[in-house]
Design a protein around this motif. Sequence first.
Motif, PDB file in Angstrom:
ATOM      1  N   SER A 104     -11.245  -5.263   6.925  1.00  0.00           N
ATOM      2  CA  SER A 104     -10.823  -6.034   5.751  1.00  0.00           C
ATOM      3  C   SER A 104     -11.680  -7.269   5.536  1.00  0.00           C
ATOM      4  O   SER A 104     -12.087  -7.564   4.415  1.00  0.00           O
ATOM      5  CB  SER A 104      -9.351  -6.425   5.884  1.00  0.00           C
TER       6      SER A 104
ATOM      7  N   CYS B 276      -3.129  -6.813   6.957  1.00  0.00           N
ATOM      8  CA  CYS B 276      -4.071  -5.702   6.888  1.00  0.00           C
ATOM      9  C   CYS B 276      -3.870  -4.773   8.080  1.00  0.00           C
ATOM     10  O   CYS B 276      -3.199  -5.122   9.047  1.00  0.00           O
ATOM     11  CB  CYS B 276      -5.502  -6.217   6.853  1.00  0.00           C
TER      12      CYS B 276
ATOM     13  N   ASP C 270      -6.631  -2.203   1.957  1.00  0.00           N
ATOM     14  CA  ASP C 270      -5.187  -2.168   2.176  1.00  0.00           C
ATOM     15  C   ASP C 270      -4.384  -2.222   0.888  1.00  0.00           C
ATOM     16  O   ASP C 270      -3.162  -2.366   0.917  1.00  0.00           O
ATOM     17  CB  ASP C 270      -4.777  -3.315   3.104  1.00  0.00           C
TER      18      ASP C 270
END
Length: 138
Positions: free
Chosen positions: A29, A23, A123
């Motif tokens: 994330s 990520c 992502d």
Amino acid sequence: MSGRPASRIGSVSVQLNHTIVSCRDQQRSAAFLTGILGLPAATRFGHFLVVAADNDVSLDFSETSGNITSQHYAFLIGEEEFDAAFARIREQGLDYWADPGQTRRGEINHRDGGRGLYFEDPDGHLLEILTRTYGSGG
């Protein structure tokens, strides 16, 4: 000879323990995933930020400045958890699809008598929530 396969370590069967998720921003994330799924906040382990699922499998977020290859992560969840996660997906205005090819936008699937959908994390990883294991009937 005990009859156990050689791949066993003692009496432990083979189980997935963790996977590394590339990520750009660990905090973002991990917070995204825990927020959608209603999981406890991530914890730090070395340079990883770890999100633990209820079956003792963890997703270990690792920051990179290199290319991120999109991966697929599927989460088997209960009906109530699906409703809650689906509500959070809609509240955030996230796109979702009934299929991994992302051709059925704004739909959920009903495979094997359950419900499932796909959505992307920040992502570009393709995440999936489903209430029935595929091939389980229904």
